[in-house]
Motif scaffolding. Structure first.
Motif, PDB file in Angstrom:
ATOM      1  N   THR A   7     -93.374 -41.728 -12.981  1.00  0.00           N
ATOM      2  CA  THR A   7     -92.698 -41.212 -14.163  1.00  0.00           C
ATOM      3  C   THR A   7     -91.259 -40.865 -13.802  1.00  0.00           C
ATOM      4  N   ASP A   8     -90.398 -40.869 -14.784  1.00  0.00           N
ATOM      5  CA  ASP A   8     -89.019 -40.452 -14.575  1.00  0.00           C
ATOM      6  C   ASP A   8     -88.424 -40.099 -15.934  1.00  0.00           C
ATOM      7  N   THR A   9     -87.376 -39.300 -15.903  1.00  0.00           N
ATOM      8  CA  THR A   9     -86.721 -38.819 -17.118  1.00  0.00           C
ATOM      9  C   THR A   9     -85.219 -38.764 -16.894  1.00  0.00           C
ATOM     10  N   VAL A  10     -84.476 -39.163 -17.913  1.00  0.00           N
ATOM     11  CA  VAL A  10     -83.019 -39.020 -17.919  1.00  0.00           C
ATOM     12  C   VAL A  10     -82.660 -38.309 -19.223  1.00  0.00           C
ATOM     13  N   GLU A  11     -81.732 -37.363 -19.139  1.00  0.00           N
ATOM     14  CA  GLU A  11     -81.310 -36.599 -20.312  1.00  0.00           C
ATOM     15  C   GLU A  11     -79.807 -36.713 -20.514  1.00  0.00           C
ATOM     16  N   ARG A  12     -79.417 -36.570 -21.780  1.00  0.00           N
ATOM     17  CA  ARG A  12     -77.980 -36.553 -22.096  1.00  0.00           C
ATOM     18  C   ARG A  12     -77.786 -35.787 -23.399  1.00  0.00           C
ATOM     19  N   VAL A  13     -76.784 -34.935 -23.420  1.00  0.00           N
ATOM     20  CA  VAL A  13     -76.415 -34.249 -24.655  1.00  0.00           C
ATOM     21  C   VAL A  13     -75.478 -35.179 -25.410  1.00  0.00           C
ATOM     22  N   ILE A  14     -75.820 -35.406 -26.680  1.00  0.00           N
ATOM     23  CA  ILE A  14     -75.058 -36.333 -27.516  1.00  0.00           C
ATOM     24  C   ILE A  14     -74.623 -35.600 -28.783  1.00  0.00           C
ATOM     25  N   ARG A  15     -73.362 -35.817 -29.163  1.00  0.00           N
ATOM     26  CA  ARG A  15     -72.830 -35.185 -30.375  1.00  0.00           C
ATOM     27  C   ARG A  15     -73.270 -35.988 -31.598  1.00  0.00           C
ATOM     28  N   ALA A  16     -74.471 -35.695 -32.046  1.00  0.00           N
ATOM     29  CA  ALA A  16     -75.038 -36.332 -33.243  1.00  0.00           C
ATOM     30  C   ALA A  16     -76.297 -35.569 -33.606  1.00  0.00           C
ATOM     31  N   SER A  17     -76.723 -35.743 -34.828  1.00  0.00           N
ATOM     32  CA  SER A  17     -77.941 -35.063 -35.262  1.00  0.00           C
ATOM     33  C   SER A  17     -79.174 -35.760 -34.688  1.00  0.00           C
ATOM     34  N   PRO A  18     -80.267 -35.019 -34.523  1.00  0.00           N
ATOM     35  CA  PRO A  18     -81.517 -35.643 -34.062  1.00  0.00           C
ATOM     36  C   PRO A  18     -81.955 -36.782 -34.991  1.00  0.00           C
ATOM     37  N   GLU A  19     -81.703 -36.626 -36.284  1.00  0.00           N
ATOM     38  CA  GLU A  19     -82.088 -37.656 -37.248  1.00  0.00           C
ATOM     39  C   GLU A  19     -81.309 -38.952 -37.036  1.00  0.00           C
ATOM     40  N   CYS A 101     -85.796 -35.931 -29.116  1.00  0.00           N
ATOM     41  CA  CYS A 101     -84.540 -35.438 -29.668  1.00  0.00           C
ATOM     42  C   CYS A 101     -84.672 -33.927 -29.845  1.00  0.00           C
ATOM     43  N   LEU A 102     -83.946 -33.179 -29.029  1.00  0.00           N
ATOM     44  CA  LEU A 102     -84.043 -31.722 -29.036  1.00  0.00           C
ATOM     45  C   LEU A 102     -82.722 -31.131 -29.515  1.00  0.00           C
ATOM     46  N   PRO A 103     -82.705 -30.540 -30.724  1.00  0.00           N
ATOM     47  CA  PRO A 103     -81.461 -29.976 -31.260  1.00  0.00           C
ATOM     48  C   PRO A 103     -80.865 -28.935 -30.308  1.00  0.00           C
ATOM     49  N   GLN A 104     -79.541 -28.991 -30.144  1.00  0.00           N
ATOM     50  CA  GLN A 104     -78.839 -28.056 -29.257  1.00  0.00           C
ATOM     51  C   GLN A 104     -77.748 -27.301 -30.008  1.00  0.00           C
ATOM     52  N   GLY A 105     -77.858 -27.253 -31.285  1.00  0.00           N
ATOM     53  CA  GLY A 105     -76.825 -26.625 -32.098  1.00  0.00           C
ATOM     54  C   GLY A 105     -76.465 -27.585 -33.210  1.00  0.00           C
ATOM     55  N   GLU A 106     -75.437 -27.207 -33.945  1.00  0.00           N
ATOM     56  CA  GLU A 106     -75.041 -28.030 -35.078  1.00  0.00           C
ATOM     57  C   GLU A 106     -74.523 -29.391 -34.613  1.00  0.00           C
ATOM     58  N   LEU A 107     -75.206 -30.440 -35.014  1.00  0.00           N
ATOM     59  CA  LEU A 107     -74.847 -31.819 -34.703  1.00  0.00           C
ATOM     60  C   LEU A 107     -74.718 -32.118 -33.210  1.00  0.00           C
TER      61      LEU A 107
END
Length: 166
Positions: A7-19, A101-107
């Motif tokens: 198993t492996d996981t990569v994460e990134r914060v992206i400026r966009a809504s989860p939708e 998709c994990l919300p981190q604030g507005e958008l």
């Protein structure tokens, strides 16, 4: 043949809504825009979109050396939250691929891409990967591919929007 996949996981914060993020990652016809290994994908067997049980045909490629089809099935389809597929190939086991998709604030969204091997690759698969394809670090290649995918996703959804005209 000392390689293994678990198993492996990569994460990134992206400026966009989860939708907005979910809409792209769950539209498998757009997967070739994101993934460095998927060159074509289309819904099959009457499926027209992301819902549990829907199948699609994906054509994968490792460079120009190796191209192969597979028939993943959607196992999770929760708009704005999670999209996951499972793909089983002869000799190459079963892998589940997941986008959360994990919300981190507005958008702003933390996007987590991961894979989990639920049925391991066989010795035949490792022979093909190592000797015929020449891959000595498949886990590293998959990790790099996930980082590339999330980078391309960010480029798509974070494209600058021109200011309104006054």
């Amino acid at each position: 043949m000392n390689q293994t996949l678990t198993t492996d996981t990569v994460e990134r914060v992206i400026r966009a809504s989860p939708e907005d993020i979910y809409a792209i990652v769950s539209d498998i016809t757009r997967t070739p825009e994101l993934s460095p290994e998927v060159i074509r994908a289309r819904w099959i067997r009457g499926a027209t979109g992301p819902e549990v049980g829907a199948r699609f045909l994906a054509i994968n490629s490792l460079g120009r050396i190796w191209t192969w089809p597979n028939l993943p099935v959607v196992i999770t389809a929760e708009p704005g939250r999670e999209f996951a597929i499972s793909r089983t190939e002869p000799f190459f086991g079963t892998l589940e691929w997941r986008y959360e998709c994990l919300p981190q604030g507005e958008l702003t969204t933390l996007v987590r891409e991961s894979y989990t091997v639920t049925r391991p690759l066989t010795r035949v698969a490792w022979f093909i990967i190592e000797k015929l394809i020449g891959s000595t670090d498949r886990a590293g290649e998959l990790r790099s591919g996930m980082a590339t995918t999330l980078g391309r996703l960010a480029e798509l959804v974070e494209a600058p929007v021109p200011p309104p005209e006054s």
